[in-house]
Design an enzyme around this catalytic site. Structure first.
Site, PDB file in Angstrom:
ATOM      1  CE  LYS A  55      -3.760  -2.705   1.873  1.00 59.70           C
ATOM      2  NZ  LYS A  55      -4.425  -3.310   3.032  1.00 59.70           N
ATOM      3  CD  GLN A  99      -3.244  -4.882   6.306  1.00 62.44           C
ATOM      4  OE1 GLN A  99      -3.130  -3.910   5.563  1.00 62.44           O
ATOM      5  NE2 GLN A  99      -3.901  -5.963   5.915  1.00 62.44           N
ATOM      6  CG  ASP A 122      -9.374  -0.363   4.283  1.00 60.25           C
ATOM      7  OD1 ASP A 122      -9.484  -0.641   3.081  1.00 60.25           O
ATOM      8  OD2 ASP A 122      -8.948  -1.171   5.129  1.00 60.25           O
TER       9      ASP A 122
END
Ligand code: NAP
Length: 279
Positions: A55, A99, A122
């Site tokens: 990322k 994450q 996200d």
């Protein structure tokens, strides 16, 4: 019938080219400052470390910065909440990626909910999920939003089709809502589902997201179905037994090079959008 390869790698490269131009325009309007994606990695899971690195690399490719925060495996919920609060308050940060998964002693849901909705690029907060489900403006969960973009790019018919998906918070549930909003008839399956092969064998669209290598057998796939495989395991296999499924599919995502690159491209695209909104 020619089988369509839903090539996420090629589409992600195209998306990144457009994003690089948008990042350039943001810099021009923002005293040379680029958008910044903050990534938080908790613990030492090698796969998670690889995803975070990928990322960060994607940010670089589009000319954007990333701020990598690494917390020890022994971190507490409060420590993680504190980091997120600081990122929420930092006006230079456009988006926050926590994450998944975090170590088991941490309340992951609580930490996801702490992310400011304007920085939830996200798409992990319940508010973001709810807005998306209601067809209102929201950043979708990156993997399912990337899958939807891939399906739309290849003009895969969705309306009126039967789709089978999983039920995880970051993949199954959100893609169920996205497909429903696109007028598919959606069946959500999970570990207590009975007659899974039978349910899958009636699906026009199968989104494989189980987390087990080649769990969904090629023999279960209907002739002419569209197969999206979100899994990635050692040996370059996904959650679907693709070798046996491909001869029957109308279209499929390769592993690797299907869903993975689209997840990253979507995350970066949503960060750029958040930066544009904050100008
Ligand atoms: P997850 O949170 O572990 O969820 C797995 C789902 O599969 C759960 O809903 C679980 O049911 C269900 N399941 C487990 N065993 C089953 C069985 N025997 N029969 C039917 N369903 C079963 O996983 P996830 O986060 O959704 O990820 C799924 C896959 O996608 C993984 O392979 C992951 O690596 C991949 N993934 C890829 C990306 C990417 O960017 N490429 C991003 C995210 C995830 P229960 O709800 O009952 O437990």
């Amino acid at each position: 019938m020619k089988t369509i390869i839903l090539d996420g790698k090629v589409l992600a490269q195209q998306i990144e080219k457009e994003l690089a131009l948008r990042v350039q325009r943001i810099k021009e309007r923002n005293n040379g400052k680029t958008p910044i994606l903050a990534t938080i990695l908790v613990g030492d899971d090698p796969a998670s470390a690889t995803y975070v690195r990928m990322k960060g690399n994607a940010c670089q490719r589009v000319g954007m910065e990333s701020l990598k925060i690494v917390l020890p495996q022994t971190s507490t919920t409060d420590e993680l909440l504190n980091e997120i609060a600081q990122l929420n308050a930092n006006p230079d940060i456009s988006g926050i990626l926590l994450q998944h998964p975090v170590p088991s002693q941490i309340d992951e849901r609580c930490c996801f909910e702490k992310i400011d909705i304007t920085k939830d690029v996200d798409g992990v907060t319940a508010l973001g999920f709810g807005r998306m489900a209601m067809n209102e403006l929201a950043y979708g969960s990156a993997t399912p939003a990337g899958i939807m973009r891939l399906l739309r790019h290849y003009q895969i018919p969705i309306e009126g089709k039967s789709a089978v998906v999983g039920r995880s918070p970051i993949l199954g549930k959100p893609i169920a809502m996205m497909l429903l909003n696109a007028n598919a008839t959606v069946t959500i399956c999970h570990s207590k589902t009975q007659n899974l092969p039978d349910i899958i064998s009636r699906a026009d669209i199968v989104v494989g997201a189980v987390g087990r290598p080649e769990f969904i057998k090629g023999a279960w796939i209907k002739e002419g179905a569209v197969v999206v495989d979100a899994g990635y395991h050692p040996g370059k296999v996904g959650d679907v037994e693709l070798s046996a499924a491909i001869p029957k599919c109308a279209a499929y995502t390769p592993v690797p090079g299907g869903v993975g690159p689209m997840t990253i491209a979507t995350l970066i695209a949503q960060t750029v959008e958040a930066a544009e909104k904050s100008l």
